[in-house]
Design an enzyme around this catalytic site. Structure first.
Site: not given
Length: 882
Positions: A155, A548
């Site tokens: 990532h 999120k």
């Protein structure tokens, strides 16, 4: 976080003297380099900006605002070339400060070890606690089942170029040399000259990557951690604990400590949203891993073999060793004769040296001499070990040879278990094509090719090398069944060991997880794998997308409830459950101290096994230095051991029940506040204007695209990394705290909240992380970013929630400033913030130009470059990206 002149002086003198001296030295060297490069004018510009940003933190609000206005005038007055140079100067300063702090941490750990001061959160301390409470045998039984599984991921959260990281490492080595008390004045002067040379190299090295790294670049970068650190650190971790458990018998008896760490990797296997990770790349990633570990084992085996010069007269070989030698002479007469000539009368040495040659043959794929699997190599090592022990050469049997055994058990011939990940919708499309018949798309062909590669990897390295297949956005049992069906299509009945791991990410998916898992047990391939693996089952939980989706507090509670429910479900079905935590480096993605997080998990969800993702800058922060790596591994492993004890589970259970009503109140209020912001009409477009989320896509820090396909007008398809990274850059850090103030105010009882913080580990850890996130937020600078969006309603929502959260966190903590109870961390943030401000003002200058002015392509490109330079610097200054 006040950083007035008086507060800064106080914080500076709280910094340990050796660290203060290191920072001062490196700062002076950087000043010399700046003067040599750009003349006194460049150094004066840097110093003036530094002075003004410090003044902008004055307690006198008028004085502070005047200084902030002066800062903006100053940075606007500079040419873009001067602005870039100043941005680079502050970025270099943070790189140097970070390495000084890291080295001081190493220095402190060395001093602690030299003084024999016990580490309270070490593995040895955890074993002592467990033995005292449950008895030695029960503690050893817990140790025998201990598993720590860090999974390295690609990532893109490491903003530094590899060349920059390498330059920093060279400077760190030179800095450490200055601690040698034997150095004379001449040597110290030469060291300073060399340091100046390396700081100059750091300054002249481009901070921004020109080209985007590919998946194989990411694999090779991760291999540096294995080569430089993990291969030798892990046996040291086992050895330190074994020495403390064995006492006087240390190194002379069979070890009590198993090889409990298993490394995993998504690098080269994670294709969710990354079109560049193909089946061919997955195969090459495993080949690179295998090459590194086989070379390391070969070198270790040869080194130990050359040192094992025990004569057959003093150390007679066992019948099993003699048989091994006879087999070697019969099958490989030339090699055995050469080794025997160089090692006459040294049978154990001969076997080990030949084993090193066989490892070389394995690496080079020479089937006639190579090992078919690590199982055979381990069997030979144990034969040698038993022979030495029987010959009363116990120190040879359980010394360096035991390290090699631990390394082989830990890494095998594959180094890290390569895991494949793909999105459930890709599988659904592929299956629909296959069922419809006709020609297959290139996407479907690629999906099928992955299973063939997994089978090939297993054939060469064994099933453990690549058998886990993670399904992103698992929502139905059919998402898991699809993987098995696709494997059947690809392999046409050929055997493959496949553990399909569901990944639950959004809040709705977390709440449905047990229903999905219950149905998954009805799938024939799942039942078969449970029989083959002793009923071991793995479930992954996603921290990033859940946060999120509903905000940090509600996501924390939803994840905890999911863990508790899944653990209960596994217990009902007699499953050996491993929960895989998809945690990011940033606080908005489940980051924070891993050992504290382990102890805050739901009862029964750990049971001696902890698996988590390690990504981006976190990989190098935790595993880049051997001493820090050992400390981190020990802390997390110790926490995993303790989290499995009845006492810790009972405490968590009592707290969860006692504070359940409080949790519901907080959850409702936090969710309402968070969704009230992110679901406001036009929020996504506003977010794109007030943060550098678009520019982050141009930062060449990873092979994977920042989005799964849609534009920023859809937050659902924006990856969690740029979502967090962008808010961090804007000095808002919204993802780490938004909604928490509303939640605490909804409870409204400071005493009740303080009681929860004292008794409920989950709540305490969450508040610690929120406090850290708030400390790295700057409302004054954040407002300047938010105002770029021309939405006063959204700006006021964010800033009022920030003020509310700060107020309530301070009330619960019982302090008048953030991080007051965490002095080391608090002083570091306090001293850094004004320097980060300097980069923020430079970034704002570029932003205003890009957002409001009609520019030529050349001017726009130059401003975007300034943004990217400041992105690197702010990331280094805050020590957080995504």
């Amino acid at each position: 976080m006040p950083t007035t002149a008086q507060a800064r002086v106080h914080a500076r003198f709280e910094v340990p003297a050796p660290l203060r001296a290191d920072v001062r030295l490196l700062g002076e060297l950087l000043g010399t380099v700046l003067r040599e490069y750009g003349g006194q004018a460049l150094l004066d510009a840097v110093e003036r900006l530094r002075e003004l940003t410090i003044a902008a933190h004055s307690d006198d609000l008028v004085e502070a605002e005047n200084a902030a206005v002066d800062v903006e005038r100053l940075v606007t007055s500079w040419s873009l070339e001067r602005a870039e140079d100043v941005a680079r100067a502050f970025t270099c300063y943070f790189h140097l400060t970070n390495l000084a702090e890291e080295y001081h941490r190493v220095r402190a750990l060395r001093e602690q070890d030299t003084e024999g001061t016990p580490e309270r959160d070490s593995l040895a301390a955890a074993m002592r606690n467990a033995s005292a409470e449950y008895g030695e045998q029960q503690a050893l039984a817990m140790l025998s089942g201990l598993e720590f599984r860090p999974v390295l991921t690609a990532h893109p959260t490491e903003a530094r170029r590899r060349a920059v990281a390498t330059a920093i490492r060279r400077i760190s080595v030179l800095l450490s040399e200055r601690d040698d008390p034997r150095l004379g004045a001449t040597t110290l002067a030469e060291n300073r000259r060399h340091l100046l040379e390396e700081v100059d190299v750091l300054w002249r090295t481009a901070q921004i990557r020109v080209t985007k790294p590919g998946p194989l670049d990411e694999v090779r970068t991760a291999m540096t951690v294995f080569d430089d650190t993990l291969f030798r650190v892990l046996p040291e971790v086992y050895r330190r604990l074994d020495d403390q458990l064995s006492g006087e018998r240390a190194g002379t008896s069979p070890p009590q400590v198993p090889a409990f760490v298993r490394l995993g990797s998504w690098i080269g296997g994670d294709r969710d949203g990354n079109p560049y990770v193909t089946a061919a790349f997955t195969q090459r990633a495993m080949a690179i891993q295998a090459d590194h570990v086989l070379r390391a084992l070969e070198r270790a085996c040869e080194r130990i073999g050359r040192a094992l010069t025990a004569d057959a007269e003093t150390t007679p070989p066992s019948p099993a060793v003699r048989r091994l030698l006879s087999d070697i002479r019969a099958a490989y007469p030339d090699q055995s004769e050469d080794i025997a000539t160089r090692s006459p009368g040294e049978p154990h040495r001969q076997v080990l040296l030949f084993a090193a040659q066989r490892l070389a043959g394995t690496r080079l794929r020479q089937a006639d001499i190579g090992y078919p699997s690590p199982v055979e190599f381990l069997a030979e090592l144990r034969i040698i070990q038993s022979s030495l022990a029987a010959a009363r050469a116990a120190r040879q049997a359980y010394g360096e040879l035991q390290h090699l055994i631990w390394q082989t058990e830990t890494f095998g011939f594959h180094l890290a278990e390569l895991e494949v990940r793909q999105h459930s919708r890709i599988h659904a499309r592929a299956l629909a094509e296959l069922r419809a018949g006709g020609d297959l798309s290139s996407e479907t062909e690629e999906v099928l090719a992955v299973f063939r590669v997994i089978a090939q990897i297993q054939q060469r390295f064994g099933p453990d090398a690549c058998r886990r297949y993670v399904v992103s956005f698992t929502r139905e049992p059919s998402d898991l069944a699809a993987v098995y069906e696709l494997a059947d299509h690809a392999l046409e009945g050929r055997p493959i060991a496949l553990d399909v791991v569901p990944l639950f990410e959004t809040e709705d998916d977390l709440r449905r997880s047990v229903t999905v898992l219950e149905a998954a047990l009805e799938l024939a391939p799942v039942r078969q794998r449970l029989e083959e693996t002793g009923r071991r089952y793995e479930v992954m939980l996603g921290y990033s997308d859940s946060a999120k989706d509903v905000g940090p507090l509600s996501a924390t509670l939803a994840l905890y409830d999911a863990q508790a429910a899944i653990a209960e479900w596994a217990d009902q079905h007699s499953l050996v459950l491993t929960l895989f935590h998809g945690r990011g480096g940033a606080l908005g993605r489940g980051g924070g101290p891993a050992n504290r997080a382990v102890l805050a998990q739901a009862p029964g969800s750990v049971s001696g096994r902890f698996k988590l993702t390690e990504q981006g800058e976190v990989i190098f922060a935790r595993y880049g230095d051997p001493i820090i790596a050992r400390r981190h591994i020990e802390q997390v492993s110790a926490a995993t051991l303790l989290a499995s004890t009845p006492a810790v589970n009972e405490r968590a259970d009592r707290a969860a029940e006692k504070f359940s009503k409080l949790a519901r109140t907080m959850d409702d209020a936090a969710r309402t506040a968070y969704r009230g912001l992110v679901r406001t009409d036009g929020f996504a477009e506003w977010f794109a204007r007030v943060t550098p989320v678009d520019e982050l896509g141009q930062l060449q820090i990873g092979s994977r695209p920042a989005r799964r396909g849609l534009s920023v007008s859809s937050l659902e398809d924006l990856r969690a990394i740029p979502w967090v990274f962008a808010w961090t850059q804007a000095r808002v850090n919204l993802t780490g705290w938004y909604g928490v103030g509303s939640a605490l105010e909804a409870v409204g009882d400071v005493g009740a909240l303080q009681e929860a913080a004292a008794e409920w580990p989950l709540f305490a850890v969450m508040l610690e992380n929120v406090e850290m996130s708030l400390a790295k937020t700057d409302a004054r600078i954040a407002r300047r970013y938010l105002d770029l969006g021309n939405r006063e309603d959204l700006t006021e929502l964010v800033l009022s929630e920030h003020a509310l959260t700060t107020s309530w966190v301070l009330k619960v903590a019982g302090t008048d400033r953030l991080l007051a109870n965490r002095r080391v961390l608090g002083r570091a943030v306090q001293l850094r913030n004004p320097y980060v401000d300097a980069l923020s003002y430079l970034q704002l200058r570029a932003f205003r130009g890009l957002r409001t002015e009609k520019l030529s392509e050349g001017e726009s490109e130059r401003l975007r470059r300034l943004v990217l330079l400041t992105v690197n610097g702010i990331a280094a200054g805050l020590q957080n990206t995504g």
